[in-house]
Every structure is written in C-alpha cells, then in structure tokens.
Write an enzyme that holds these catalytic residues in place. Sequence first.
Site, PDB file in Angstrom:
ATOM      1  N   THR A 388      -0.424   2.871  -1.896  1.00 23.12           N
ATOM      2  CA  THR A 388      -1.107   3.249  -3.115  1.00 23.12           C
ATOM      3  C   THR A 388      -1.794   1.987  -3.606  1.00 23.12           C
ATOM      4  OG1 THR A 388       0.566   4.919  -3.492  1.00 23.12           O
ATOM      5  CG2 THR A 388      -0.506   4.083  -5.455  1.00 23.12           C
ATOM      6  N   ASN A 408      -1.236   8.226  -0.427  1.00 20.74           N
ATOM      7  CA  ASN A 408       0.187   8.282  -0.089  1.00 20.74           C
ATOM      8  C   ASN A 408       0.501   7.215   0.963  1.00 20.74           C
ATOM      9  OD1 ASN A 408       2.786   9.117  -0.501  1.00 20.74           O
ATOM     10  ND2 ASN A 408       2.742  10.744   1.001  1.00 20.74           N
ATOM     11  N   SER A 459       4.916  12.570  -8.397  1.00 17.86           N
ATOM     12  CA  SER A 459       4.515  11.198  -8.069  1.00 17.86           C
ATOM     13  C   SER A 459       5.461  10.197  -8.736  1.00 17.86           C
ATOM     14  CB  SER A 459       3.094  10.974  -8.584  1.00 17.86           C
ATOM     15  OG  SER A 459       2.717   9.632  -8.428  1.00 17.86           O
TER      16      SER A 459
HETATM   17  N1  GLY Z   1       2.355   8.834  -3.107  1.00 20.10           N
HETATM   18  C1  GLY Z   1       3.194   8.039  -3.873  1.00 20.10           C
HETATM   19  C2  GLY Z   1       3.374   8.530  -5.255  1.00 20.10           C
HETATM   20  O1  GLY Z   1       2.513   9.240  -5.761  1.00 20.10           O
HETATM   21  O2  GLY Z   1       4.359   8.238  -5.869  1.00 20.10           O
END
Ligand code: GLY
Length: 577
Positions: A388, A408, A459
Amino acid sequence: MKKNMINIQPAILYAALLFTACKTSRHSSLSSSVNPYQYSIQKKVVAENGAVVSAHPLASQVGVEILKKGGNAIDAAIATQLALAVVYPNAGNIGGGGFMVARLANGELLALDYREKAPGAAHRDMYLDPDGTPRTDKSRDGHLSAGVPGTVAGLFAAHRYGKLPFRELIEPAIQLAEKGFAITENEAGALNRLQDDLRKFNTIPPVFIKSQWKPGDTLIQKDLARTLMRIRDNGLAGFYEGETARLIVEEMQRGGGIITYEDLKNYKAVYRKPHVFTYKGYDIVSMPMPSSGGVLLNQMMKMIEDKNIAAMGFQTTQSVQLMIEVKRRAFADRAKYMGDPDFYKVPVEQLCSPSYLKERMRDYSPDKATPSSEVKAGIIAGYESEETTHLSVIDKYGNAVAVTTTLNNSYGSRTVVGHAGFFLNDEMDDFSIKPGVPNMFGAVGGEANAIQPGKRMLSSMTPTIVLKDKKPFLVLGTPGGTTIPTQIFQTLVNILEFNMSTEDAVYKPKFHHQWLPDEVYLERGFPEEVKKNLEKMGYRFGRERFGIGRTEIIKVLADGKFEAVADIRGDDDARGY
Ligand code: GLY
C-alpha cells in the site's frame, strides 16, 4: 548516455539511489525543476508554504509544483497520487482503491472512501473448492482477485475541494508515463523479482517484462499514458466507460475475471463521517469503516490513556508489553465486528466506549502475556451477530490531507490490463474468504467481512490527522496491511507520550501484534534485551521483519513551519517550499 549523480545522504544509506540515466531530454509540461532522469531522495524538509511526503521523489516533486502553481493540498494530493500511479506501480495506482482524510481550511473534516468493491457476480464462497478448501491463490493472484477499482472515482470526488483544473493535475503523470523516468535501485529489484508472476498472470505481455532491469533504466508506459489521457479528456467516463472499460472487461474475459461494464459504471466513491476521538486534548481524525484503522487506533489509544505510559519510557519491557496487549484486544474485535458499514452493522460506538474499553483491559496483567486463546472479541450487549502507499500533504491555507491508497499486494494481482497499462488490485483477499482462514496479512474474519456483491472489503488503512487547538498538528499514514494501525499507534505514542523527534518516532524499530497468530513481530534492530524479558513473560515471536511500513508524516512546528519527514525504509521523499 549521461551518468547521473550518486546522491547518498547519511540518513538514506540503505535507500540509496544509484542509477545511470538513459535519457536527458526534458518533459515539456513537467516543471523545469522536476527532472525524471536525474533526481535524488530527500528525507526531510522544513518548509513555510507547503509540503508533500510520498513514496517516490518524483511524485513528491510533482505535488510541490502543484502547490507552487497555486493549487491547494487537495490538488497536490490528487497530482501526487496520479504521479505515483506511474512512478511507483507497486502500490500507486488507478486500478486499486484508497481512503482520504482531510481537514479543510474552514475547519471541515472529510473522509473519502474509494475502496474497491466486490463485483456483482462475486459471492460468499467464490474462493472455496467444492469440498470447502480455501483457494487463496485465486483470492490473491490474477484476474479473479480484483475488486472493482475505486481510485479514479476517488480522485474526481476529492477534486470537488481542489482549485486547479483536473487537466493540470493529471498532466505531469501523463508526461511521466509517455516520456518515461529513470527507475531506482529498489524499483529495479522489485521489477526483477516480479518477472515470473508477470508471465503467469497476464494475457498480453506488459511493458514491465524484461530480462533484467537495472537502476537508471527508463520506464516508458505508453498504454498507461493513453489511459490517463482518456481520463483527462473524458473525466470519470474515461475510466469507467468507453475504451478503458472495454479494455478492462476484455482483460477479465481473457483471464477468467468477473468485473463487468455494469460494475464499472456503477462504482461510486462516498464521503463518510470521519472517525474522530480525543486523546489528552488532541483531536485525532482518522478513517471510519470500511477501514478498521480509525476504530483500532481509537481503541488502542484509549486503552493506554490512563496508564501513564510516558513514565514507563520508550521501548522498555513495560511499555512494549502494554502496547502488545492493547493491540491484541483491538484486533480480536476487528476479526469479529468489523466490515463494510453499508452491509453490516458495525457497533462502532460500543467498541470505542470508555466502559467497553475498560472492560477489555480487566484481564490485562503487566507481568505476563495474556494468550490470544483467552482473549475473545469483547461482548456487546444486544449485538447480533504490504503493499500500500501513503502520502501526506499540507498547504499554507490550512488544508491538510492524508491519503492511503493500495493495490493490496505489491503490484496487486500482478495482472496489467492489456493495452491500458495499469495493474489491477487483488483486494478481494481482504475479505474473509472463509471464517477463520487468514488473509495474506494473517488476519482472520467472519460474517462481518464475508463476500457479498457490491460490498467493500475490510481495510486496515489509517490515514490520520491530529489536531491541536483544532488546527493541523500531525498528518500521517503508512502502508503495511494489518501493521498499519499498530504503526500509527506507535508513531503517535512516540510523539505524544515519549516526546520523540519526528524522525526518531518514525525511524526507530517497530513491533506488531494482531491477536492471531499469537506472535509478536519485531523489526530488525529492536532491543534484544526487551525481547528476552518479554519471552520470559510468555510472549512468542514470529519471524523478524526487515522493515515494517513506510510512514510519511508532516508536523506543524510551534512557529507554524511544516516539518515533513519521509520514512527511511524505502525511496520515500519529503519536499516543500
Ligand atoms: N490491502 C490492505 C488494507 O487495505 O488494509
């Protein structure tokens, strides 16, 4: 061919940039101060008018140029994100999603949700074999792992608060894609490691395939430039309809994905009420559901508020043990109660209420580990039931913006939309594909985060702004999957409780616990003696991590200047003017 300068500052030794440029010509519409073939990394700046911190020097420079042109922090955040989609394809994106938390000059607080959504044809058991075996390969790799992208919708929704025309904000990204830029040593390494996956998960070979990438090679992305031009010329329809939508749907059909024209056309970014709580006189503004980030941060901060952690000291056995225990409890709640609020009633108020949090700490013991097997989610009465990237921006008008955006995994699904040039996310893995089956970050979930068509996956992203006397004081965030909320927690405790410098607060080794697996993760360099003491108290340790996250932070100093600090764990870069 011209040799570029080697620019190594003491603070960035292990993120050193060392490359040979392949081109020296200028990009006509990039400011003359941005040279994409020759640049260095700057880890800290103190500026008077505005600052941008992001994962890549070219993106930070683009953001500052927008501020200099009269744009505000929202404009700069949009331009920086678009530039990251070109120069930092690991996580910068138009094929993923994200969250923006902002404090506007007039005091208004915003939380913008442009998280990906499950496609209309998605269903609860779509990643299970007929015998119930979970297929995490399908939720993490390739076409079927992609959620409906939200980033472009998010950029346009944010632009409502910008000052400059969108065309001006996207132009630097177009130039960087069309004419190319010199890649860093880290980028060359990441692209080399990606080659097998690129061959496996693509139906049309993307530009990223090459026998050997070297630092300083020029990466030109013509297909991506054309996609960005369609967005420039047609707005939202330049991505969610027409040619780009056709390319996405055709890619899905070639590779067994399920995103349709309808899914794309129906995607909407939404403004939500920011998650706000107070901590010792500061107002902390963070992301609400469908990110667990704001609630987890709130729970962890409030569980330590009455414990006088400052007296325990930074990275002492006592303070680390307390922080591990609050992380454990918050993450147990995450697994049970948190998910997309449009589909699941998340008991946010109860989870953050003082009486509930006091109860959560009732079985806390400062002398020993409380095994996760003994820590269940709290009881709520009447309740049914890495890769991220982050950027922080501030301007002289009083606007502050924290954006965390993601594909992701690093490079998401590793699938590039043929002839459109951008990576698709693999965000579907952030759903709970089966109760108790961990996602790629080891996090488990259940009903609250089960797959449903049109639902957003839970998330951990935690873009956060701390206000002091209602004015911006800290703007921060980080990548790192489930380590995101615990890192933000540590950085805030380091600054607000241990009075550490901004650099130390970010650079010192971090630690992480997330209830399950019942292991503490330490970053390289964590004090060995504290680890030994914790082992004696019953803590178990997972594999040591080379780096936890990449925090980008801006602090407003007492004299009103902006101190921007970029993490040393990557090519991250702080600029200002
Ligand atoms: N893909 C990592 C999150 O959104 O926490």
